[in-house]
Design a protein around this motif. Sequence first.
Motif, PDB file in Angstrom:
ATOM      1  N   GLY A  77       0.784  -1.230   0.000  1.00 22.42           N
ATOM      2  CA  GLY A  77       0.000   0.000   0.000  1.00 22.42           C
ATOM      3  C   GLY A  77       0.810   1.272   0.000  1.00 22.42           C
ATOM      4  O   GLY A  77       0.492   2.186   0.763  1.00 22.42           O
ATOM      5  N   PRO A  78       1.843   1.419  -0.848  1.00 20.83           N
ATOM      6  CA  PRO A  78       2.640   2.648  -0.807  1.00 20.83           C
ATOM      7  C   PRO A  78       1.876   3.872  -1.294  1.00 20.83           C
ATOM      8  O   PRO A  78       1.012   3.780  -2.169  1.00 20.83           O
ATOM      9  N   THR A  79       2.178   5.017  -0.714  1.00 23.61           N
ATOM     10  CA  THR A  79       1.722   6.307  -1.208  1.00 23.61           C
ATOM     11  C   THR A  79       2.850   7.306  -0.995  1.00 23.61           C
ATOM     12  O   THR A  79       3.716   7.092  -0.135  1.00 23.61           O
ATOM     13  N   VAL A  80       2.850   8.376  -1.774  1.00 24.72           N
ATOM     14  CA  VAL A  80       4.003   9.283  -1.803  1.00 24.72           C
ATOM     15  C   VAL A  80       3.563  10.710  -1.529  1.00 24.72           C
ATOM     16  O   VAL A  80       2.581  11.194  -2.102  1.00 24.72           O
ATOM     17  N   ALA A  81       4.311  11.401  -0.662  1.00 19.56           N
ATOM     18  CA  ALA A  81       4.102  12.822  -0.397  1.00 19.56           C
ATOM     19  C   ALA A  81       5.391  13.576  -0.703  1.00 19.56           C
ATOM     20  O   ALA A  81       6.468  13.156  -0.264  1.00 19.56           O
ATOM     21  N   LYS A  82       5.297  14.662  -1.455  1.00 17.02           N
ATOM     22  CA  LYS A  82       6.465  15.516  -1.721  1.00 17.02           C
ATOM     23  C   LYS A  82       6.548  16.553  -0.603  1.00 17.02           C
ATOM     24  O   LYS A  82       5.648  17.373  -0.420  1.00 17.02           O
ATOM     25  N   VAL A  83       7.614  16.494   0.174  1.00 20.13           N
ATOM     26  CA  VAL A  83       7.813  17.418   1.289  1.00 20.13           C
ATOM     27  C   VAL A  83       9.168  18.088   1.082  1.00 20.13           C
ATOM     28  O   VAL A  83      10.215  17.457   1.264  1.00 20.13           O
ATOM     29  N   GLY A  84       9.161  19.352   0.701  1.00 19.26           N
ATOM     30  CA  GLY A  84      10.414  20.024   0.358  1.00 19.26           C
ATOM     31  C   GLY A  84      11.039  19.351  -0.844  1.00 19.26           C
ATOM     32  O   GLY A  84      10.374  19.109  -1.859  1.00 19.26           O
ATOM     33  N   ASP A  85      12.312  18.997  -0.732  1.00 14.40           N
ATOM     34  CA  ASP A  85      12.979  18.300  -1.830  1.00 14.40           C
ATOM     35  C   ASP A  85      12.969  16.786  -1.638  1.00 14.40           C
ATOM     36  O   ASP A  85      13.597  16.052  -2.394  1.00 14.40           O
ATOM     37  N   GLN A  86      12.230  16.320  -0.625  1.00 12.15           N
ATOM     38  CA  GLN A  86      12.160  14.898  -0.324  1.00 12.15           C
ATOM     39  C   GLN A  86      10.829  14.304  -0.788  1.00 12.15           C
ATOM     40  O   GLN A  86       9.784  14.960  -0.709  1.00 12.15           O
ATOM     41  N   TYR A  87      10.897  13.075  -1.256  1.00 14.92           N
ATOM     42  CA  TYR A  87       9.691  12.283  -1.472  1.00 14.92           C
ATOM     43  C   TYR A  87       9.587  11.305  -0.299  1.00 14.92           C
ATOM     44  O   TYR A  87      10.500  10.509  -0.067  1.00 14.92           O
ATOM     45  N   LEU A  88       8.491  11.387   0.433  1.00 15.60           N
ATOM     46  CA  LEU A  88       8.258  10.459   1.532  1.00 15.60           C
ATOM     47  C   LEU A  88       7.337   9.345   1.037  1.00 15.60           C
ATOM     48  O   LEU A  88       6.227   9.612   0.567  1.00 15.60           O
TER      49      LEU A  88
ATOM     50  N   GLU B 240      -3.600   5.491  15.585  1.00 12.98           N
ATOM     51  CA  GLU B 240      -3.719   4.057  15.831  1.00 12.98           C
ATOM     52  C   GLU B 240      -4.755   3.444  14.892  1.00 12.98           C
ATOM     53  O   GLU B 240      -5.826   4.019  14.665  1.00 12.98           O
ATOM     54  N   GLY B 241      -4.428   2.300  14.325  1.00  9.09           N
ATOM     55  CA  GLY B 241      -5.352   1.616  13.426  1.00  9.09           C
ATOM     56  C   GLY B 241      -5.300   2.094  11.993  1.00  9.09           C
ATOM     57  O   GLY B 241      -6.021   1.564  11.143  1.00  9.09           O
ATOM     58  N   HIS B 242      -4.443   3.060  11.694  1.00 13.66           N
ATOM     59  CA  HIS B 242      -4.340   3.625  10.346  1.00 13.66           C
ATOM     60  C   HIS B 242      -3.929   2.542   9.348  1.00 13.66           C
ATOM     61  O   HIS B 242      -2.980   1.799   9.568  1.00 13.66           O
ATOM     62  N   LYS B 243      -4.654   2.470   8.216  1.00 10.96           N
ATOM     63  CA  LYS B 243      -4.342   1.526   7.146  1.00 10.96           C
ATOM     64  C   LYS B 243      -4.118   2.285   5.849  1.00 10.96           C
ATOM     65  O   LYS B 243      -4.450   3.451   5.718  1.00 10.96           O
ATOM     66  N   HIS B 244      -3.564   1.582   4.859  1.00  8.39           N
ATOM     67  CA  HIS B 244      -3.047   2.249   3.675  1.00  8.39           C
ATOM     68  C   HIS B 244      -4.135   2.888   2.798  1.00  8.39           C
ATOM     69  O   HIS B 244      -5.188   2.324   2.552  1.00  8.39           O
ATOM     70  N   GLY B 245      -3.787   4.080   2.337  1.00  6.66           N
ATOM     71  CA  GLY B 245      -4.601   4.849   1.412  1.00  6.66           C
ATOM     72  C   GLY B 245      -3.679   5.753   0.608  1.00  6.66           C
ATOM     73  O   GLY B 245      -2.574   5.345   0.260  1.00  6.66           O
ATOM     74  N   THR B 246      -4.114   6.987   0.344  1.00  8.86           N
ATOM     75  CA  THR B 246      -3.273   7.914  -0.411  1.00  8.86           C
ATOM     76  C   THR B 246      -3.188   9.266   0.272  1.00  8.86           C
ATOM     77  O   THR B 246      -4.073   9.660   1.032  1.00  8.86           O
ATOM     78  N   ILE B 247      -2.110   9.982  -0.035  1.00 11.11           N
ATOM     79  CA  ILE B 247      -1.874  11.320   0.495  1.00 11.11           C
ATOM     80  C   ILE B 247      -2.129  12.345  -0.604  1.00 11.11           C
ATOM     81  O   ILE B 247      -1.681  12.178  -1.741  1.00 11.11           O
ATOM     82  N   PHE B 248      -2.836  13.405  -0.261  1.00 11.45           N
ATOM     83  CA  PHE B 248      -3.082  14.502  -1.189  1.00 11.45           C
ATOM     84  C   PHE B 248      -3.104  15.803  -0.393  1.00 11.45           C
ATOM     85  O   PHE B 248      -3.152  15.784   0.842  1.00 11.45           O
ATOM     86  N   LYS B 249      -3.054  16.937  -1.075  1.00 13.48           N
ATOM     87  CA  LYS B 249      -2.995  18.224  -0.395  1.00 13.48           C
ATOM     88  C   LYS B 249      -4.301  18.990  -0.560  1.00 13.48           C
ATOM     89  O   LYS B 249      -4.968  18.894  -1.599  1.00 13.48           O
ATOM     90  N   VAL B 250      -4.666  19.737   0.494  1.00 18.65           N
ATOM     91  CA  VAL B 250      -5.891  20.536   0.465  1.00 18.65           C
ATOM     92  C   VAL B 250      -5.609  21.911   1.063  1.00 18.65           C
ATOM     93  O   VAL B 250      -4.629  22.108   1.791  1.00 18.65           O
ATOM     94  N   LYS B 251      -6.494  22.858   0.776  1.00 13.08           N
ATOM     95  CA  LYS B 251      -6.412  24.191   1.366  1.00 13.08           C
ATOM     96  C   LYS B 251      -6.884  24.155   2.814  1.00 13.08           C
ATOM     97  O   LYS B 251      -7.614  23.269   3.247  1.00 13.08           O
ATOM     98  N   GLN B 252      -6.473  25.166   3.572  1.00 14.35           N
ATOM     99  CA  GLN B 252      -6.787  25.228   5.000  1.00 14.35           C
ATOM    100  C   GLN B 252      -8.296  25.224   5.249  1.00 14.35           C
ATOM    101  O   GLN B 252      -8.758  24.647   6.242  1.00 14.35           O
ATOM    102  N   GLN B 253      -9.068  25.815   4.338  1.00 10.80           N
ATOM    103  CA  GLN B 253     -10.516  25.855   4.514  1.00 10.80           C
ATOM    104  C   GLN B 253     -11.106  24.451   4.627  1.00 10.80           C
ATOM    105  O   GLN B 253     -12.018  24.216   5.436  1.00 10.80           O
ATOM    106  N   ILE B 254     -10.584  23.520   3.842  1.00 13.08           N
ATOM    107  CA  ILE B 254     -11.068  22.141   3.901  1.00 13.08           C
ATOM    108  C   ILE B 254     -10.767  21.525   5.261  1.00 13.08           C
ATOM    109  O   ILE B 254     -11.618  20.863   5.867  1.00 13.08           O
ATOM    110  N   ILE B 255      -9.550  21.759   5.762  1.00  7.97           N
ATOM    111  CA  ILE B 255      -9.182  21.233   7.082  1.00  7.97           C
ATOM    112  C   ILE B 255     -10.070  21.831   8.162  1.00  7.97           C
ATOM    113  O   ILE B 255     -10.551  21.119   9.063  1.00  7.97           O
TER     114      ILE B 255
END
Length: 311
Positions: free
Chosen positions: A239-250, A283-298
């Motif tokens: 279940g890999p997913t990737v987030a770009k954080v600065g110059d790093q891919y996590l 706790e209990g987190h299982k695999h999905g995907t990472i995406f970015k949203v604006k602060q209003q959504i949060i």
Amino acid sequence: MKKGYWILAMLFIVLMACRQEKEYYVFSTFREPATDGLFLAYSEDGYHWNDLGGPYLAPEVGTQKVMRDPSIVQGPDGTFHFVWTSSWRDDLGIGYASSKDLINWSEEKHILLMDHDTSTVNVWAPELFYDDEKDEYIIVWASTVPYKFEKGIEEERNNHRQYYVTTKDFETFSETKLFLDPGFSAIDGTIVKRAPNDYVLVFKDNTRPMRNIKVAFADSPVGPFHDISGPFTKFKTEGPTVAKVGDQYLIYFDSYGDYEYGAVSTTDFETFKNISDQVSLPEGHKHGTIFKVKQQIIDQLLENQPNLGKE
């Protein structure tokens, strides 16, 4: 003085605009046994994740009516598109729904992807990718079609290959095509765009001795992919997913053999550093995907959290 006040006013407006444009990372997830539905988490730095609770949407389609492997992508019009595994087996399609705020969702649809071959065993782990060059969405998933490929070390009902379709509106879809045949069973493919004509596929080698994560490269989001790497995670990771954080891919992954969540960082998808001790997830987190949203959504999600921390 008036000119000075005008400059200060403009600076204030710019600062407020910047503040409003602040983005957060959101992680779509589920909780075993995947019968409750969609859960969410969010992060400001991409490393430390806060629980947003759930379910935000309960599964209603599919043979077994589960909601696993949730993949969400926000389109250019602001709509969030969501696909998921709707059954373990005996299902020729996936679940789909859309939303403008991740809270209020459309009616669920069952999208048939493998109905052209009813011998298909399963349709697993659909992953969404928005192709900004063609203004269309790519859905990648894994299916087993017995006796279609050389069996290798996997039995016929566990010999997965990855397939894809494209769509602009989630109403009409291209013909199903083979996405990846590396010569072995492969699932959980996620596409990363580094630059035009420079794409990386992060996927799971699902053969019994391996069951770990590898990468491959292409100049198109639909391949052909080449130069498949060796594994950079241990046995029983998926279940890999990737987030770009600065110059790093996590690269986050579900270390299901250890009942843990792990992550590695990379700048080039050739060398990888284990950063599992630097990340934290609910706790209990299982695999999905990472995406970015604006602060209003949060802000809206924080005001409308259902059953925070429900297991």
